[in-house]
Design a protein around this motif. Structure first.
Motif, short mmCIF file in Angstrom:
data_model
loop_
_atom_site.label_atom_id
_atom_site.label_comp_id
_atom_site.label_asym_id
_atom_site.label_seq_id
_atom_site.Cartn_x
_atom_site.Cartn_y
_atom_site.Cartn_z
N ASP A 76 53.76 -18.13 44.71
CA ASP A 76 55.07 -17.95 44.06
C ASP A 76 55.12 -18.59 42.67
O ASP A 76 55.63 -18.00 41.72
N LYS A 77 54.51 -19.78 42.54
CA LYS A 77 54.50 -20.48 41.23
C LYS A 77 53.62 -19.74 40.23
O LYS A 77 53.95 -19.60 39.06
N VAL A 78 52.47 -19.27 40.71
CA VAL A 78 51.52 -18.55 39.84
C VAL A 78 52.16 -17.27 39.32
O VAL A 78 52.11 -16.96 38.12
N VAL A 79 52.81 -16.52 40.22
CA VAL A 79 53.45 -15.25 39.82
C VAL A 79 54.59 -15.51 38.84
O VAL A 79 54.72 -14.81 37.83
N GLN A 80 55.37 -16.55 39.12
CA GLN A 80 56.48 -16.93 38.22
C GLN A 80 55.96 -17.15 36.80
O GLN A 80 56.54 -16.69 35.82
N VAL B 289 52.66 -6.46 38.44
CA VAL B 289 51.90 -7.72 38.48
C VAL B 289 52.24 -8.50 39.76
O VAL B 289 51.35 -8.89 40.52
N ALA B 290 53.53 -8.71 40.01
CA ALA B 290 53.95 -9.51 41.16
C ALA B 290 53.50 -8.88 42.47
O ALA B 290 52.89 -9.54 43.33
N GLU B 291 53.79 -7.59 42.62
CA GLU B 291 53.51 -6.94 43.90
C GLU B 291 52.01 -6.78 44.16
O GLU B 291 51.55 -6.91 45.29
N THR B 292 51.23 -6.54 43.10
CA THR B 292 49.78 -6.40 43.28
C THR B 292 49.16 -7.74 43.66
O THR B 292 48.31 -7.80 44.56
N VAL B 293 49.58 -8.81 43.00
CA VAL B 293 49.06 -10.14 43.35
C VAL B 293 49.36 -10.45 44.82
O VAL B 293 48.47 -10.82 45.59
#
Length: 402
Positions: free
Chosen positions: A26-30, A47-51
Motif C-alpha cells: 500500500d505504501k509503495v503504490v501510494q 499501475v496500482a492494479e497491476t502491482v
C-alpha cells in the motif's frame, strides 16, 4: 491494451521494492502514484492494479516464469510477461522483454492450476494451517481472499445521513449502493479515489470494510458511557464508536504506538468526534489505572490478518509461521490484562481480522477458564468468512463481566 513504457517501468520498480526491499504494497503504490503528475486516473489505476495483481499471484507467476527469489530485474520482467500473456495483452518489442513463450506459459498455467498452493498462490505452511483449522471451508475462503476487495464507506452519522451522503457523492460523480444489513455503509459501484472528494475532506465518511463496521455495533455502546478502545491504532473503530455514542460520554483510545494515535487525532478532528481521548500505553500502570472503570472495552487484538488478504495480498509473503505462535501468546496476554478494565456489569468485545479459530474462539474459550476469565459470561460471538459475506474475514465475541 497497449502498454506504455513509463507505466510498466513504474510497476517493475514497485515490485522490486515490495519483493526485494520488504516494502509494504500500500505504501509503495501510494508513492508510485505520485511519480508523474501527467498521469490520468486510468494510468494510475493500471499501475496500482497491476502491482497488486502480481503481488497477489506472485507464487503462481514466478513458478510459470521459472524464477526464484530474490528476483533480479530480469526476473521481474519475466513475471510481468507472464501476467500480460495470461491477460491476452500483446507484449511490445522492448529490450527488457525477451522472447515470450506464450504457448508454454498457458500450458504451465493449466498444469499448475490443478495444485491448490499454486492455483491460489499461497505459501505451503499457510495452506496447511488453513486446511487444518477450517477444513473444507478453507478452499472456498482462499478463493474469496484472492478476489479484489470492494471499496466500502462508513457514513459519519455525526455529520450526515446515509441518503444525504449518497446524494453528495453522486454530485461528485461517485456512485454508491446500499448494503443490506449494514446500516452505516455505502459501497462504491466503481473504484475511484474518494480521498480527494469534498465529502471526505468534510469528514462525512471513512473508508472501512463492511465486516469491520460490525465490531463497534457488537459492543452495544450507549451515549454517556466510558468506553476504552485498547488497541485503537489509527482509530477506524474508535470513530465509529464516537458516532454510535453521539459524541456523548468518553472514549479512551489506547495504543502502544503513539504515531498511530496522532493519526487518530487528525481523523477525529475531521470527523467532528470530540469525545475521544488518545492515550499511549507506556507501561502496565496505564492499564492498571483503569481497572474496573470502563462500561465497555474493545480489544481489537493484533492478529495474523488472514481475513484481510484480499486488501493486503503482500501479507501472504511477509507472514511467517513463528509469528503466528507469538501473536497467539500476545492475544492471550492482552485479553487477560485488558479485560480487567471492565467494571462489574460492563461488556467486552474481543475481535480480530483473522479467520483462524486458534486466534478467535479458542482464545475466548481459554480465557474463560482463567482466574480473570471466570469473572465473565460469554454472551455471543460472530464468525465472518469472506466467501460467505463478500467482505473481510472477521471474528468478534461479546463477554459480560459478572
Amino acid at each position: 491494451m497497449r502498454l506504455h513504457r513509463n507505466l510498466v517501468f513504474a510497476v517493475i520498480d514497485g515490485l522490486n521494492e515490495i519483493f526485494n526491499e520488504d516494502g509494504y504494497a500500500d505504501k509503495v503504490v501510494q508513492k508510485l502514484l505520485k511519480r508523474d503528475k501527467r498521469w490520468g486516473s486510468r494510468d494510475r489505476s493500471f499501475v496500482a492494479e497491476t502491482v497488486y495483481e502480481i503481488v497477489r499471484w506472485k507464487r503462481l507467476y514466478a513458478e510459470i516464469a521459472e524464477v526464484k527469489e530474490p528476483f533480479s530485474r530480469e526476473n521481474l520482467w519475466r513475471i510481468f510477461a507472464v501476467w500480460a500473456t495470461l491477460r491476452g495483452i500483446t507484449l511490445p518489442d522492448w529490450k527488457q522483454i525477451g522472447p515470450t513463450p506464450t504457448r508454454r506459459i498457458k500450458g504451465r498455467f493449466d498444469e499448475l492450476s490443478k495444485i491448490r498452493k499454486f492455483r491460489e498462490s499461497i505459501p505451503d505452511w499457510m495452506d496447511e494451517i488453513g486446511e487444518q483449522e477450517l477444513g473444507a471451508k478453507w478452499e472456498k475462503e482462499l478463493k474469496a481472499l484472492n478476489e479484489q476487495a470492494p471499496v466500502v464507506l462508513r457514513i459519519n452519522t455525526l455529520k450526515i445521513s446515509r441518503d444525504k451522503l449518497r446524494s453528495a457523492l453522486e454530485d461528485e460523480d461517485i456512485d454508491t449502493e446500499f448494503i443490506k444489513g449494514y446500516p452505516d455503509a455505502l459501497q462504491l459501484t466503481e473504484r475511484k479515489n474518494v480521498f480527494t472528494s469534498d465529502a471526505f475532506k468534510n469528514g462525512f465518511f471513512e473508508v472501512q470494510d463492511a465486516s469491520s463496521q460490525l465490531v463497534a455495533n457488537f459492543l452495544d455502546v450507549q451515549p454517556g458511557q466510558r468506553v476504552v478502545d485498547t488497541c485503537a491504532g489509527a482509530g477506524g473503530k474508535t470513530l465509529h464508536l464516537s458516532a454510535l455514542m453521539q459524541n456523548k460520554g468518553q472514549i479512551i483510545a489506547m495504543d502502544i504506538y503513539g504515531n498511530k494515535l496522532k493519526e487518530l487525532k487528525r481523523r477525529a478532528k475531521r470527523a467532528g468526534a470530540h469525545n475521544i481521548e488518545p492515550r499511549t500505553i507506556e507501561s502496565t500502570k496505564d492499564i492498571k489505572k483503569l481497572h474496573g472503570k470502563a462500561d465497555r472495552v474493545l480489544i481489537d487484538a493484533p492478529c495474523s490478518g488472514l481475513g484481510v488478504l484480499s486488501r493486503n495480498p503482500d501479507a501472504k509473503w511477509k507472514l511467517q509461521p513463528e509469528f503466528l505462535d507469538s501473536i497467539r501468546q500476545t492475544q492471550s496476554e492482552i485479553l487477560e490484562s485488558y479485560s480487567k478494565m471492565v467494571k462489574p456489569g460492563g461488556k467486552l468485545v474481543y475481535a480480530t481480522c483473522s479467520i483462524l479459530p486458534s486466534e478467535n474462539q479458542n482464545q475466548v474459550e481459554h480465557f474463560l477458564t482463567t482466574e480473570t476469565g471466570k469473572n465473565f459470561n460469554f454472551i455471543k460471538d460472530k464468525k465472518i468468512l469472506s466467501h460467505q459475506s463478500g467482505y473481510d474475514g472477521f471474528y468478534m465475541a461479546l463477554l459480560e463481566r459478572k
